[in-house]
Design a protein around this motif. Structure first.
Motif, PDB file in Angstrom:
ATOM      1  N   MET A   1       0.835  -1.186   0.000  1.00 12.71           N
ATOM      2  CA  MET A   1       0.000   0.000   0.000  1.00 12.71           C
ATOM      3  C   MET A   1       0.879   1.249   0.000  1.00 12.71           C
ATOM      4  N   GLU A   2       0.550   2.193  -0.851  1.00 12.20           N
ATOM      5  CA  GLU A   2       1.320   3.422  -0.951  1.00 12.20           C
ATOM      6  C   GLU A   2       0.918   4.390   0.158  1.00 12.20           C
ATOM      7  N   ASN A   3       1.903   5.106   0.701  1.00 13.68           N
ATOM      8  CA  ASN A   3       1.631   6.093   1.738  1.00 13.68           C
ATOM      9  C   ASN A   3       0.847   7.261   1.146  1.00 13.68           C
ATOM     10  N   ALA A   4      -0.066   7.800   1.918  1.00 10.80           N
ATOM     11  CA  ALA A   4      -0.863   8.935   1.467  1.00 10.80           C
ATOM     12  C   ALA A   4      -1.100   9.872   2.643  1.00 10.80           C
ATOM     13  N   GLY A   5      -1.389  11.114   2.331  1.00  9.06           N
ATOM     14  CA  GLY A   5      -1.714  12.082   3.368  1.00  9.06           C
ATOM     15  C   GLY A   5      -0.491  12.809   3.897  1.00  9.06           C
ATOM     16  N   ARG A   6      -0.742  13.721   4.813  1.00  9.23           N
ATOM     17  CA  ARG A   6       0.328  14.531   5.386  1.00  9.23           C
ATOM     18  C   ARG A   6       0.032  14.761   6.862  1.00  9.23           C
ATOM     19  N   TRP A   7       1.054  14.588   7.677  1.00  7.98           N
ATOM     20  CA  TRP A   7       0.962  14.869   9.104  1.00  7.98           C
ATOM     21  C   TRP A   7       1.824  16.071   9.431  1.00  7.98           C
ATOM     22  N   ILE A   8       1.526  16.687  10.559  1.00  5.47           N
ATOM     23  CA  ILE A   8       2.321  17.802  11.070  1.00  5.47           C
ATOM     24  C   ILE A   8       2.827  17.418  12.453  1.00  5.47           C
ATOM     25  N   LEU A   9       4.137  17.410  12.625  1.00  9.03           N
ATOM     26  CA  LEU A   9       4.756  17.156  13.924  1.00  9.03           C
ATOM     27  C   LEU A   9       5.222  18.494  14.473  1.00  9.03           C
ATOM     28  N   SER A  10       4.550  18.970  15.510  1.00  4.17           N
ATOM     29  CA  SER A  10       4.911  20.239  16.142  1.00  4.17           C
ATOM     30  C   SER A  10       5.741  19.941  17.382  1.00  4.17           C
ATOM     31  N   VAL A  11       6.855  20.641  17.504  1.00  5.39           N
ATOM     32  CA  VAL A  11       7.775  20.442  18.617  1.00  5.39           C
ATOM     33  C   VAL A  11       7.931  21.774  19.322  1.00  5.39           C
ATOM     34  N   GLY A  12       7.649  21.790  20.615  1.00 11.11           N
ATOM     35  CA  GLY A  12       7.741  23.043  21.351  1.00 11.11           C
ATOM     36  C   GLY A  12       8.331  22.858  22.734  1.00 11.11           C
ATOM     37  N   ALA A  13       8.911  23.915  23.237  1.00 11.37           N
ATOM     38  CA  ALA A  13       9.463  23.908  24.592  1.00 11.37           C
ATOM     39  C   ALA A  13       8.339  24.118  25.594  1.00 11.37           C
ATOM     40  N   ALA A  14       8.425  23.401  26.708  1.00 11.17           N
ATOM     41  CA  ALA A  14       7.421  23.521  27.759  1.00 11.17           C
ATOM     42  C   ALA A  14       8.124  23.556  29.117  1.00 11.17           C
ATOM     43  N   PRO A  15       8.723  24.716  29.482  1.00 15.33           N
ATOM     44  CA  PRO A  15       9.402  24.788  30.777  1.00 15.33           C
ATOM     45  C   PRO A  15       8.392  24.736  31.918  1.00 15.33           C
ATOM     46  N   HIS A  16       8.776  24.046  32.992  1.00 18.46           N
ATOM     47  CA  HIS A  16       7.872  23.913  34.143  1.00 18.46           C
ATOM     48  C   HIS A  16       8.718  23.771  35.404  1.00 18.46           C
ATOM     49  N   HIS A  17       8.616  24.716  36.308  1.00 15.20           N
ATOM     50  CA  HIS A  17       9.338  24.702  37.578  1.00 15.20           C
ATOM     51  C   HIS A  17      10.824  24.428  37.404  1.00 15.20           C
ATOM     52  N   GLY A  18      11.436  25.123  36.458  1.00 15.12           N
ATOM     53  CA  GLY A  18      12.870  25.008  36.258  1.00 15.12           C
ATOM     54  C   GLY A  18      13.331  23.819  35.445  1.00 15.12           C
ATOM     55  N   HIS A  19      12.419  22.977  34.997  1.00 16.35           N
ATOM     56  CA  HIS A  19      12.775  21.826  34.162  1.00 16.35           C
ATOM     57  C   HIS A  19      12.412  22.133  32.710  1.00 16.35           C
ATOM     58  N   ALA A  20      13.238  21.644  31.807  1.00 12.93           N
ATOM     59  CA  ALA A  20      12.964  21.830  30.380  1.00 12.93           C
ATOM     60  C   ALA A  20      12.287  20.580  29.838  1.00 12.93           C
ATOM     61  N   TYR A  21      11.090  20.724  29.365  1.00 13.69           N
ATOM     62  CA  TYR A  21      10.340  19.633  28.749  1.00 13.69           C
ATOM     63  C   TYR A  21      10.119  19.970  27.282  1.00 13.69           C
ATOM     64  N   THR A  22       9.865  18.954  26.496  1.00 11.82           N
ATOM     65  CA  THR A  22       9.521  19.150  25.095  1.00 11.82           C
ATOM     66  C   THR A  22       8.132  18.580  24.864  1.00 11.82           C
ATOM     67  N   LEU A  23       7.278  19.338  24.203  1.00 13.49           N
ATOM     68  CA  LEU A  23       5.921  18.899  23.880  1.00 13.49           C
ATOM     69  C   LEU A  23       5.877  18.543  22.400  1.00 13.49           C
ATOM     70  N   LEU A  24       5.521  17.302  22.121  1.00  7.73           N
ATOM     71  CA  LEU A  24       5.376  16.818  20.750  1.00  7.73           C
ATOM     72  C   LEU A  24       3.902  16.634  20.456  1.00  7.73           C
ATOM     73  N   THR A  25       3.425  17.199  19.359  1.00  6.83           N
ATOM     74  CA  THR A  25       2.031  17.039  18.954  1.00  6.83           C
ATOM     75  C   THR A  25       2.017  16.606  17.494  1.00  6.83           C
ATOM     76  N   LEU A  26       1.319  15.513  17.205  1.00  5.49           N
ATOM     77  CA  LEU A  26       1.216  14.993  15.843  1.00  5.49           C
ATOM     78  C   LEU A  26      -0.224  15.144  15.386  1.00  5.49           C
ATOM     79  N   THR A  27      -0.409  15.863  14.275  1.00  2.00           N
ATOM     80  CA  THR A  27      -1.737  16.213  13.776  1.00  2.00           C
ATOM     81  C   THR A  27      -1.874  15.802  12.316  1.00  2.00           C
ATOM     82  N   ASP A  28      -3.055  15.324  11.934  1.00  3.60           N
ATOM     83  CA  ASP A  28      -3.350  15.079  10.529  1.00  3.60           C
ATOM     84  C   ASP A  28      -3.598  16.433   9.876  1.00  3.60           C
ATOM     85  N   ALA A  29      -2.900  16.724   8.771  1.00  4.07           N
ATOM     86  CA  ALA A  29      -2.971  18.043   8.140  1.00  4.07           C
ATOM     87  C   ALA A  29      -4.334  18.348   7.539  1.00  4.07           C
ATOM     88  N   VAL A  30      -5.079  17.336   7.130  1.00  5.75           N
ATOM     89  CA  VAL A  30      -6.374  17.573   6.492  1.00  5.75           C
ATOM     90  C   VAL A  30      -7.498  17.657   7.523  1.00  5.75           C
TER      91      VAL A  30
END
Length: 95
Positions: free
Chosen positions: A1-30
């Motif tokens: 099966m051929e791949n179809a569609g497009r996803w968006i991987l958003s990567v953002g910083a999420a500091p909390h009480h002096g700790h550095a976290y990374t927030l990953l969100t994967l969304t279907d573009a359509v």
């Protein structure tokens, strides 16, 4: 099966009480459906690959993934996963 569609991987910083976290969100573009999200404290690149593998097992692989706001994610790890999965990675945010 051929791949179809497009996803968006958003990567953002999420500091909390002096700790550095990374927030990953994967969304279907359509549909704008959130396919997965994860807050990670360690390697964002490895966590991103885990998120992509989980989503791909549930939804199949897209043809393309746009990566927004890379913020420390090693694009090499994503590109290796993409190569194995037949997915094109397009970085659309600042590296």
């Amino acid at each position: 099966m051929e791949n179809a569609g497009r996803w968006i991987l958003s990567v953002g910083a999420a500091p909390h009480h002096g700790h550095a976290y990374t927030l990953l969100t994967l969304t279907d573009a359509v549909s704008r459906l959130t396919l997965a999200w994860k807050v990670c404290e360690s390697s964002a690149a490895l966590s991103a690959v885990e998120v992509l593998e989980e989503a791909a097992s549930s939804y199949g692989c897209p043809a393309q993934i746009d990566v927004e706001g890379v913020l420390g994610v090693q694009v090499d790890a994503l590109e290796q996963w993409a190569g194995r999965s037949g997915v094109e990675i397009k970085v659309v945010g600042p590296e």
